[in-house]
Design an enzyme around this catalytic site. Structure first.
Site, PDB file in Angstrom:
ATOM      1  N   CYS A 172       0.806  -1.225   0.000  1.00 38.17           N
ATOM      2  CA  CYS A 172       0.000   0.000   0.000  1.00 38.17           C
ATOM      3  C   CYS A 172       0.836   1.271   0.000  1.00 38.17           C
ATOM      4  CB  CYS A 172      -0.935   0.020   1.209  1.00 38.17           C
ATOM      5  SG  CYS A 172      -1.786  -1.534   1.507  1.00 38.17           S
ATOM      6  N   HIS A 308      -2.183   8.137   6.438  1.00 44.54           N
ATOM      7  CA  HIS A 308      -2.568   6.942   5.681  1.00 44.54           C
ATOM      8  C   HIS A 308      -4.069   6.722   5.851  1.00 44.54           C
ATOM      9  CE1 HIS A 308      -1.759   3.228   3.587  1.00 44.54           C
ATOM     10  NE2 HIS A 308      -2.318   2.508   4.546  1.00 44.54           N
ATOM     11  N   HIS A 344      -9.393   3.399  -0.787  1.00 47.40           N
ATOM     12  CA  HIS A 344      -7.977   3.012  -0.639  1.00 47.40           C
ATOM     13  C   HIS A 344      -7.473   2.548  -1.999  1.00 47.40           C
ATOM     14  CE1 HIS A 344      -4.261   1.525   0.617  1.00 47.40           C
ATOM     15  NE2 HIS A 344      -4.590   0.851   1.710  1.00 47.40           N
TER      16      HIS A 344
END
Length: 657
Positions: A172, A308, A344
């Protein structure tokens, strides 16, 4: 401004859920739009998805992600259909990013580096089990068209970029890691310009996910970072790239700068976490502290943190704990996460946050985290340096300092990255008018300039002209001399051309609306395809190329009707012709009058064809035959004659041509 070595963001491009480009992305961010899509049962069924119990039909969906203007990049239709959508969109986005920075994508400076990464995709997985595709293209071709290992290589090859070329993968945190690597490469002199970022296209078709209690996914298809209703994250697709230069070089050339990267750091949690997929406090804290130390700045001076922020219970708690320790002493630093807007984006998540904050610094506006109302009580934000930003607000410059922000990205597997951003420096003086973004001034006519335009089709030319006209009518539009310079030196010279001559912004916009203009020797030379000695100026941000490629679809793992195998034609000549037509994606037999390389053939395709001719037709063909500048019809005829053991006849044939 800090005096430590730094890097400027001089160009940006991206496609995000609900946004075809960075300008639309900014409008959505500024107005607090949530771009996560909810699919109906019919949409899912048409995409081959049967939604069972617990299925959440939501995603940060990237519309038309299977479109690709393949001819612009030298691919034939067959290759484009095999090429992973991630490769396709990354190529187009790199083109746009270089244009946004004011560079011709086909003539970028020497030592331009590429640092990119991607995510696993359904297309790539399906390609590996598609025996028909492997039979048509060969295993090697299937791999290089679909494996994310080759993302950087395709950019460097198709755009002629000869600096370091690296595909980076840290889950990620991939795309922010690419920025860290690119910054380090620029500062040590490995390259002079760098393209960095990432892409994640799980599938270009509607998809959702199965909600599992206790998992990381949201039960209702919304991501609410740090909010009292936060219950998990939502996936999304997107692509984002930034173009980077050393700050001193960008300032010396008068480049328009979105933001300045003052420091970066990357590290790993190691074993200091409860599990492989779990985050760790110490590793995140170390990355943040190291990044600000490398910038020669104090985290306590930051006014914004792009976290994040996945909206998961464990992830948000650990991130706030680590960030609060690092930013201790900051005065109510705003905190947010772009995942609330678009989901995301996996390998593209970090660069999405970076672009968001660069836009905020450029526009001097902080934008809200959406879908949130009150901080989660377990986070105790009131005891930290942070405040959860829920509305847009002007970003005031602190007294005695500059606008500063941090961007964090965390990857499964423990790789943590942090980037320190600072507002752009004030533009240097110029003999032509320069105004801050958003300021309106009374313009006076100046010397007439030629604005050259080109595209692959007339329709795209008209679209490009309309976009430029709209940009020139915006308050704070750049000087016409710089617009002319950027169009002349920062755009590829394509086949369909036009120009307008103007001395004011409105005059130029009016002429662009109709693509009519007075005569100009420079303009006439341009439309005739001759070399032109254009006047010099500075690079400025202008609308980029309007891609208009066809839909090439994507391979899927959903149930599909079994392909009906066709019996091979009895005529060998016909079968060989069909092999070439299919492999090269030729639309009709008129293309057979062109040469092999003209229709998109290359050396790897030749290797595959030689193997197919040997295995399917027992034709032993030397690969050197493909190097001859022969029409395809004659090439096929020569291939069929290669099986005849008649060297004298071949020699006579050669002499007759």
């Amino acid at each position: 401004m800090s005096e430590t070595p730094a890097v400027a963001i001089v160009g940006m491009a991206g496609r995000f859920p609900g946004a075809r480009d960075v300008a639309e992305f900014w409008r959505n961010l500024r107005t607090g739009v949530c771009s996560i899509s909810d699919f109906g049962e019919e949409e899912l069924r048409a995409a081959g998805v049967e939604a069972g119990p617990g299925y959440v039909s939501s995603k940060g969906f990237l519309a038309e992600a299977d479109r690709f203007e393949h001819e612009l990049f030298g691919f034939n239709a067959t290759e484009a259909a095999a090429l992973d959508p991630q490769h396709r969109l990354l190529l187009e986005t790199a083109w746009s990013a270089l244009e946004d920075a004011g560079y011709d994508p086909r003539a970028a400076p020497e030592r331009t580096g590429v640092y990119v990464g991607g995510a696993p995709s359904e297309h790539a997985i399906a390609a590996q089990v598609d025996t028909g595709l492997r039979a048509r293209l060969g295993p090697m071709h299937v791999r290089i068209f679909t494996d994310r290992e080759f993302l950087a290589g395709w950019l460097s090859y198709r755009l002629g970029l000869d600096g370091p070329s690296m595909t980076v993968q840290t889950a990620c945190s991939t795309s922010l890691t690419t920025v860290h690597v690119a910054v380090q490469a620029l500062l040590v002199g490995e390259c002079d310009l760098a393209v960095a970022g990432g892409v994640s296209i799980e599938s270009p078709y509607p998809r959702g996910y199965v909600y599992e209690p206790g998992g990381i996914s949201s039960p209702d298809g919304r991501c609410r970072p740090f909010d009292e209703k936060a219950a998990g994250t939502v996936g999304g697709d997107g692509v984002g790239l930034v173009v980077l230069r050393r700050l001193e070089d960008a300032v010396a050339d008068g480049d328009p700068i979105y933001a300045v990267i003052r420091g970066t750091a990357a590290g790993n949690d190691g074993a200091a976490r409860v599990g492989f997929t779990a985050p760790g406090v110490d590793g995140q804290l170390a990355a943040i502290v190291e990044a600000w130390a490398s910038a020669g700045l104090e985290p306590a001076d930051a006014q914004f943190l792009e976290a994040h922020g996945t909206g998961t219970d464990l992830g948000d708690r650990i991130e706030v704990e680590a960030a609060a320790a690092a930013f201790d002493g900051a005065r109510r630093c705003a905190i947010g996460s772009v995942k609330s807007n678009v989901g995301h984006l996996n390998a593209a998540a970090g660069v999405a946050g970076l672009i968001k904050v660069a836009l905020m610094l450029s526009h001097r506006t902080m934008v809200p985290t959406v879908n949130v109302t009150r901080p989660h009580p377990d986070l105790d934000l009131h005891t930290t340096p942070f405040r959860l930003l829920t509305t847009a607000e002007g970003w005031e410059r602190p007294s005695g300092g500059t606008r500063l922000a941090g961007v964090s990205s965390l990857g499964i597997g423990g790789t943590n990255v942090h980037v320190v951003l600072e507002e752009p420096p004030a533009p240097s003086a110029s003999p032509v008018e320069r105004v801050p973004r958003g300021m309106t001034i009374k313009r006076v006519p100046g010397p007439a300039v030629v604005l050259p335009l080109s595209a692959r089709t007339r329709e795209q030319l008209v679209t490009a002209a309309g976009r430029l006209a709209a940009a020139l009518r915006e308050p704070g539009a750049p000087p016409l001399a710089d617009v002319a310079h950027t169009l002349a030196h920062g755009r590829a010279a394509l086949d369909v051309r036009a120009y307008v001559v103007a001395s004011t912004h409105e005059e130029a916009a009016t002429a662009l609306d109709t693509l009519t203009s007075g005569p100009s020797s420079l303009g006439e030379a341009w439309t005739a395809g001759r070399e032109v000695a254009w006047p010099t100026g500075r690079r400025v941000h202008l609308p980029t190329y309007p891609f208009a490629g066809p839909r090439h679809g994507a391979l899927t793992l959903t149930a599909r009707p079994a392909a009906q195998e066709q019996p091979p034609p009895e005529d060998t000549a016909e079968a060989v012709t069909e092999l070439f037509m299919t492999t090269l994606g030729l639309p009709d037999r008129a293309e057979l009058t062109k040469t092999y390389f003209t229709v998109g053939g290359d050396s790897l395709t030749a290797v595959f064809l030689v193997g197919e001719l040997r295995d399917r037709f027992a034709l032993d063909v030397p690969i050197e035959l493909f190097l001859n500048e022969l029409p395809m019809k004659e090439l096929i005829a020569r291939i069929l004659r290669e099986d005849d053991d008649d060297p004298l006849g071949d020699l006579l044939d050669e002499l007759e041509r």
